[in-house]
Design a protein around this motif. Structure first.
Motif, PDB file in Angstrom:
ATOM      1  N   SER A  26       0.829  -1.210   0.000  1.00 29.42           N
ATOM      2  CA  SER A  26       0.000   0.000   0.000  1.00 29.42           C
ATOM      3  C   SER A  26       0.862   1.257   0.000  1.00 29.42           C
ATOM      4  O   SER A  26       0.439   2.301  -0.512  1.00 29.42           O
ATOM      5  CB  SER A  26      -0.938  -0.006   1.215  1.00 29.42           C
ATOM      6  OG  SER A  26      -0.193   0.042   2.423  1.00 29.42           O
TER       7      SER A  26
ATOM      8  N   PRO B  24      -8.126   3.432   0.359  1.00 26.26           N
ATOM      9  CA  PRO B  24      -9.249   2.473   0.291  1.00 26.26           C
ATOM     10  C   PRO B  24      -8.823   1.039   0.574  1.00 26.26           C
ATOM     11  O   PRO B  24      -9.543   0.282   1.230  1.00 26.26           O
ATOM     12  CB  PRO B  24      -9.768   2.640  -1.145  1.00 26.26           C
ATOM     13  CG  PRO B  24      -9.388   4.022  -1.527  1.00 26.26           C
ATOM     14  CD  PRO B  24      -8.068   4.266  -0.863  1.00 26.26           C
ATOM     15  N   LEU B  25      -7.632   0.639   0.071  1.00 23.30           N
ATOM     16  CA  LEU B  25      -7.155  -0.718   0.337  1.00 23.30           C
ATOM     17  C   LEU B  25      -6.957  -0.941   1.831  1.00 23.30           C
ATOM     18  O   LEU B  25      -7.420  -1.951   2.388  1.00 23.30           O
ATOM     19  CB  LEU B  25      -5.847  -0.953  -0.416  1.00 23.30           C
ATOM     20  CG  LEU B  25      -5.144  -2.285  -0.136  1.00 23.30           C
ATOM     21  CD1 LEU B  25      -6.001  -3.457  -0.586  1.00 23.30           C
ATOM     22  CD2 LEU B  25      -3.771  -2.331  -0.812  1.00 23.30           C
TER      23      LEU B  25
ATOM     24  N   ALA C  26      -8.299   0.723   4.248  1.00 21.15           N
ATOM     25  CA  ALA C  26      -9.587   0.816   4.939  1.00 21.15           C
ATOM     26  C   ALA C  26     -10.364  -0.495   4.841  1.00 21.15           C
ATOM     27  O   ALA C  26     -10.922  -0.981   5.837  1.00 21.15           O
ATOM     28  CB  ALA C  26     -10.406   1.970   4.364  1.00 21.15           C
ATOM     29  N   VAL C  27     -10.406  -1.075   3.648  1.00 19.75           N
ATOM     30  CA  VAL C  27     -11.149  -2.328   3.462  1.00 19.75           C
ATOM     31  C   VAL C  27     -10.513  -3.465   4.242  1.00 19.75           C
ATOM     32  O   VAL C  27     -11.192  -4.218   4.951  1.00 19.75           O
ATOM     33  CB  VAL C  27     -11.232  -2.668   1.957  1.00 19.75           C
ATOM     34  CG1 VAL C  27     -11.798  -4.073   1.758  1.00 19.75           C
ATOM     35  CG2 VAL C  27     -12.099  -1.653   1.224  1.00 19.75           C
ATOM     36  N   VAL C  28      -9.191  -3.606   4.118  1.00 19.17           N
ATOM     37  CA  VAL C  28      -8.502  -4.693   4.825  1.00 19.17           C
ATOM     38  C   VAL C  28      -8.576  -4.490   6.334  1.00 19.17           C
ATOM     39  O   VAL C  28      -8.856  -5.431   7.094  1.00 19.17           O
ATOM     40  CB  VAL C  28      -7.030  -4.783   4.356  1.00 19.17           C
ATOM     41  CG1 VAL C  28      -6.267  -5.811   5.178  1.00 19.17           C
ATOM     42  CG2 VAL C  28      -6.965  -5.140   2.877  1.00 19.17           C
TER      43      VAL C  28
ATOM     44  N   TYR D 108     -10.835  -2.860   8.051  1.00 21.38           N
ATOM     45  CA  TYR D 108     -12.218  -3.106   8.508  1.00 21.38           C
ATOM     46  C   TYR D 108     -12.489  -4.602   8.618  1.00 21.38           C
ATOM     47  O   TYR D 108     -13.102  -5.068   9.595  1.00 21.38           O
ATOM     48  CB  TYR D 108     -13.202  -2.458   7.544  1.00 21.38           C
ATOM     49  CG  TYR D 108     -14.654  -2.767   7.849  1.00 21.38           C
ATOM     50  CD1 TYR D 108     -15.333  -2.075   8.855  1.00 21.38           C
ATOM     51  CD2 TYR D 108     -15.339  -3.759   7.141  1.00 21.38           C
ATOM     52  CE1 TYR D 108     -16.644  -2.364   9.148  1.00 21.38           C
ATOM     53  CE2 TYR D 108     -16.651  -4.055   7.426  1.00 21.38           C
ATOM     54  CZ  TYR D 108     -17.309  -3.351   8.432  1.00 21.38           C
ATOM     55  OH  TYR D 108     -18.621  -3.647   8.721  1.00 21.38           O
ATOM     56  N   SER D 109     -12.023  -5.358   7.641  1.00 27.35           N
ATOM     57  CA  SER D 109     -12.234  -6.804   7.679  1.00 27.35           C
ATOM     58  C   SER D 109     -11.529  -7.448   8.873  1.00 27.35           C
ATOM     59  O   SER D 109     -12.104  -8.308   9.562  1.00 27.35           O
ATOM     60  CB  SER D 109     -11.726  -7.426   6.370  1.00 27.35           C
ATOM     61  OG  SER D 109     -11.821  -8.827   6.401  1.00 27.35           O
TER      62      SER D 109
END
Length: 277
Positions: free
Chosen positions: A208, A218-219, A221-223, A225-226
């Motif tokens: 990243s 965004p990458l 944030a998504v990872v 959050y998961s």
């Protein structure tokens, strides 16, 4: 009108317009006079002449195959993926007793880390929890390929192992200390802990830092959050904490991987190859 040539003077013929009746009678124009006349005539394009095409920008070439490892483009990731494919096939067809024994011998639990730390840290990274169809297997192929194409194979494996080893120690050492002081039972020293997920999470964090901001944040944030969602579910808190720790380890490597990326770019421009980390 007269023109002087040397010491003698000769009369200069009068210029007669080409459209006048006496144009033919006056005879052909001298070459110098014709050139003077043509200088003032705008040049015309022929009937078939067309405007020169504007220089267009090169078309954007989409090459999706570069997302996957190849023997020439990302040889280290390609070879590692082949090994993971073989171990995953073994996990499918091996008997339950044999598979459990192999997993146990490759586990990075506290008992094995005390006896054979180097062996289990390497052996545990040869298995994919959930098989080749798991999300971490897909992330492994895509992320390590992208990272290797930017910083080289040896440095990619170094990033992967850094996250794998440090996150493993960060989660297992507290377990050993808790058992030592009596907060956890002795059975906590023996557990199944194997897989590539810590190394993949660290590689995502490192990659990243090489992406543009509109892809980087965004990458993450998504990872992130998961991983936080998995931690809140509290199904395997030690492993979930290890994923978050390894992602953070990858982000702390941004200055290093960016320097490696610049060195790799310079080496590629000069036609040499950089292999030392």
């Amino acid at each position: 009108m007269e023109r002087t040539v040397g010491a003698a003077t000769t009369p200069t013929p009068e210029l007669v317009p080409a459209t006048s009746p006496g144009a033919l009678a006056a005879g052909p124009f001298p070459a110098a006079e014709v050139a003077v006349l043509l200088d003032g005539v705008p040049r015309q394009r022929g009937w078939g002449a067309l405007p020169a095409p504007r220089a267009s920008r090169p078309a954007l070439r989409v090459r999706p195959w570069r997302l996957l490892p190849t023997p020439t483009g990302a040889p280290v990731t390609f070879a590692y993926t082949a090994v993971l494919a073989l171990t995953s096939l073994f996990a499918v067809y091996a008997g339950p007793g044999l598979l459990h024994a192999v997993y146990q011998d490759s586990s990075t639990d506290v008992a094995h880390l005390l006896r054979t730390p180097v062996f289990v840290l390497l052996a545990s990274a040869l298995w994919v929890a959930g098989g080749l169809l798991s999300p971490y297997a897909l992330a492994f192929v895509l992320v390590l390929t992208a990272l290797e194409r930017r910083i080289g194979g040896a440095r990619t494996i170094l990033v992967f192992l850094t996250g794998h080893v440090l996150a493993t120690l960060a989660t297992e050492v507290p377990v050993g200390l808790a058992v030592l002081v009596g907060h956890l039972p002795d059975s906590s020293l023996h557990r199944l802990d194997y897989g590539i997920s810590f190394g993949v999470a660290a590689s995502i964090g490192a990659l990243s830092g090489l992406l543009t901001p509109w892809l980087r944040w965004p990458l993450l944030a998504v990872v992130g959050y998961s991983l936080v969602t998995d931690l809140i579910a509290f199904e395997d808190p030690m492993t979930n904490w290890g994923h978050l720790i390894s992602l953070g380890i990858g982000t702390t490597l941004w200055p290093v991987v960016r320097r490696w990326y610049r060195e790799q770019a310079r080496a590629g421009a000069s036609g040499t190859t950089t292999t030392a980390p």
